[in-house]
Design a protein around this motif. Structure first.
Motif, short mmCIF file in Angstrom:
data_model
loop_
_atom_site.label_atom_id
_atom_site.label_comp_id
_atom_site.label_asym_id
_atom_site.label_seq_id
_atom_site.Cartn_x
_atom_site.Cartn_y
_atom_site.Cartn_z
N THR A 129 44.78 21.86 31.40
CA THR A 129 43.59 22.67 31.66
C THR A 129 43.00 22.30 33.01
OG1 THR A 129 43.13 22.50 29.28
CG2 THR A 129 41.46 23.53 30.66
N LEU A 130 43.00 23.24 33.94
CA LEU A 130 42.39 23.03 35.25
C LEU A 130 40.94 23.47 35.17
CD1 LEU A 130 42.50 22.41 38.30
CD2 LEU A 130 43.36 24.73 38.65
N VAL A 131 40.01 22.54 35.43
CA VAL A 131 38.58 22.85 35.38
C VAL A 131 37.98 22.73 36.78
CG1 VAL A 131 38.43 22.03 33.00
CG2 VAL A 131 37.88 20.46 34.87
N ALA A 148 33.32 25.96 27.02
CA ALA A 148 33.89 26.76 25.93
C ALA A 148 35.40 26.92 26.08
CB ALA A 148 33.22 28.14 25.88
N GLY A 149 35.86 27.13 27.31
CA GLY A 149 37.29 27.28 27.54
C GLY A 149 38.06 26.01 27.25
N LEU A 150 37.48 24.88 27.59
CA LEU A 150 38.12 23.59 27.31
C LEU A 150 38.25 23.38 25.81
CD1 LEU A 150 39.14 20.84 28.45
CD2 LEU A 150 36.79 20.01 28.20
N ARG A 151 37.21 23.76 25.09
CA ARG A 151 37.24 23.60 23.63
C ARG A 151 38.31 24.49 23.00
NH1 ARG A 151 32.43 25.33 22.58
NH2 ARG A 151 31.41 23.32 22.94
N SER A 152 38.40 25.74 23.46
CA SER A 152 39.35 26.67 22.86
C SER A 152 40.80 26.38 23.27
CB SER A 152 39.00 28.11 23.23
OG SER A 152 39.14 28.32 24.62
N HIS A 153 41.00 25.90 24.48
CA HIS A 153 42.36 25.67 24.97
C HIS A 153 42.90 24.29 24.60
CE1 HIS A 153 45.39 24.88 28.32
NE2 HIS A 153 45.91 25.86 27.62
N ALA A 154 42.09 23.25 24.79
CA ALA A 154 42.56 21.88 24.56
C ALA A 154 41.98 21.24 23.31
CB ALA A 154 42.23 21.01 25.78
N GLY A 155 40.98 21.90 22.71
CA GLY A 155 40.35 21.32 21.52
C GLY A 155 39.43 20.17 21.84
#
Length: 310
Positions: free
Chosen positions: A229-231, A265-272
C-alpha cells in the motif's frame, strides 16, 4: 513429524495441516520432491515451499528453478555474515539457513554497533514494526520510498552496503512470516506500507541504480507480502508506477494499491491495518526509530567512512 515414513518427503496431509490450502497441497508436495527436501530447512517447510510455488504461478519447474537459485545465492552471499553485521538475535549456518530448532519463533532485530548497522539505521529506508496490528500477527513493514537518497548511494559508491541492508530487511520479513505461519498453522505474509512523501518525478533517472536491489526481492524472497500500500502518494505516482511496473510479477501487481494523504480508510480496507499502528511520521503511535531515518548521504561520506566501494 508430519512427514512421510522414516522422516522422508512431506505428505499432502502434513502440508495441509501446516496451513497450505488443500488445492495447492499436491503442487507443494511435488515441489518438495523435485528439490529433494524433507524438513524445515533450508526454507523447506510446507508454507515456505508454497511461497516458491505461488510466486511462479504453481509451475513446478519454475518453482524448482527459483528455489534452487535462491539456495545457491544465499550460500554464496553468506546470509550468515549479512544478518550478523546488521542485527542480532538469530544464528545462521554457512549455507544461509537458520541454525535453530525452534521454527515457531523469530527474534532477530536490526541493531546498532557495527559500521553496517549504523549506516543502515541512518541512511536506509526500511523497517519492520515491533507491534503486531493484525489478527494473524503478520509482520508490518514500512519503506520511506519518497526519501531514498539514490543519488547519494550512487555517488558515494554505497550501493553494495545498501544492498546488504535491504537483504537483511527482506530476510527479516520472510523469517518473521515463516515463524508466524508455523505457529498458527496458516500462511502469514507481511503488509508493506510505502510512504510516498517527497516522491518526485526526478527520482526516476536514478531508478536503474537501485533496480537490482529491488529485484532481489522478486528473485529470492517469494510471497513475503500479502499487500503493498503506497500512502501519501503525490499525483506523479501514476507515472512512477508505470516505470516500475515492468519489474513486477503478475502476483505482485495484484497486491498494489495507491492512496493519497487521506489514507486511513483505504489502508484499513486494503491491508487490514489501522493508522494508529504506524510510526508517528505517518500519524500513528509507533516510534519513528523502528524505521531507518532515510537521511541524505553527506558528500564524501563513502570515502571518510571506508564503506564506499570502488
Amino acid at each position: 513429524a508430519g512427514r512421510g515414513g522414516g522422516g522422508g518427503a512431506w505428505t499432502v496431509e502434513a502440508i495441509v495441516a501446516a496451513g497450505v490450502p488443500a488445492e495447492c497441497a499436491e503442487a507443494v508436495r511435488q515441489l518438495g520432491l523435485e528439490v529433494g527436501v524433507s524438513g524445515d530447512e533450508p526454507l523447506s517447510d510446507p508454507t515456505t515451499l508454497w511461497r516458491f510455488a505461488s510466486a511462479r504461478e504453481f509451475n513446478i519447474q519454475a518453482g524448482k528453478d527459483m528455489y534452487t537459485a535462491a539456495m545457491a545465492w544465499r550460500a554464496s552471499l553468506s546470509m550468515k555474515s549479512v544478518m550478523e553485521s546488521l542485527g542480532d538475535g538469530e544464528a545462521y549456518r554457512k549455507d544461509g539457513s537458520r541454525d535453530s530448532k525452534d521454527v515457531c519463533s523469530w527474534s532477530w532485530t536490526r541493531s546498532h554497533g557495527t559500521p553496517e548497522s549504523d549506516f543502515a539505521s541512518t541512511y536506509g529506508f526500511w523497517g519492520r514494526l515491533s507491534a503486531k496490528g493484525l489478527p494473524d500477527q503478520a509482520p508490518i513493514a514500512i519503506w520511506r520510498v519518497g526519501e531514498i537518497d539514490v543519488k547519494g548511494y550512487t555517488t558515494e559508491k554505497l550501493l553494495g552496503i545498501v544492498e546488504h541492508g535491504f537483504i537483511s530487511h527482506m530476510e527479516d520479513l520472510l523469517q518473521a512470516g515463516r515463524a508466524e505461519s508455523r505457529k498458527s498453522g496458516k500462511i502469514v505474509r507481511a503488509r508493506l506500507i510505502l510512504d510516498g512523501h517527497n516522491l518526485k518525478l526526478s527520482n526516476l533517472k536514478y531508478l536503474p541504480a537501485v533496480r537490482h536491489i529491488f529485484g532481489l526481492g522478486k528473485q529470492f524472497f517469494p510471497e513475503v507480502t500479502a499487500s503493498i500500500t503506497l500512502v501519501r502518494a503525490p499525483k506523479i505516482t501514476t507515472f512512477i508506477y508505470k516505470a516500475v511496473e515492468p519489474f513486477l510479477t503478475p502476483v505482485m501487481k495484484r497486491k498494489v494499491r495507491i492512496l493519497g494523504n487521506d489514507f486511513e480508510a483505504g489502508l484499513r480496507s486494503h491491508a487490514g491495518l489501522e493508522k494508529s499502528v504506524l510510526p508517528a511520521f505517518l500519524g500513528g503511535r509507533a516510534s519513528n526509530a523502528e524505521v531507518c531515518d532515510a537521511k541524505c548521504v553527506p558528500e564524501g561520506f563513502g570515502r571518510r567512512s571506508g564503506l564506499g566501494g570502488t
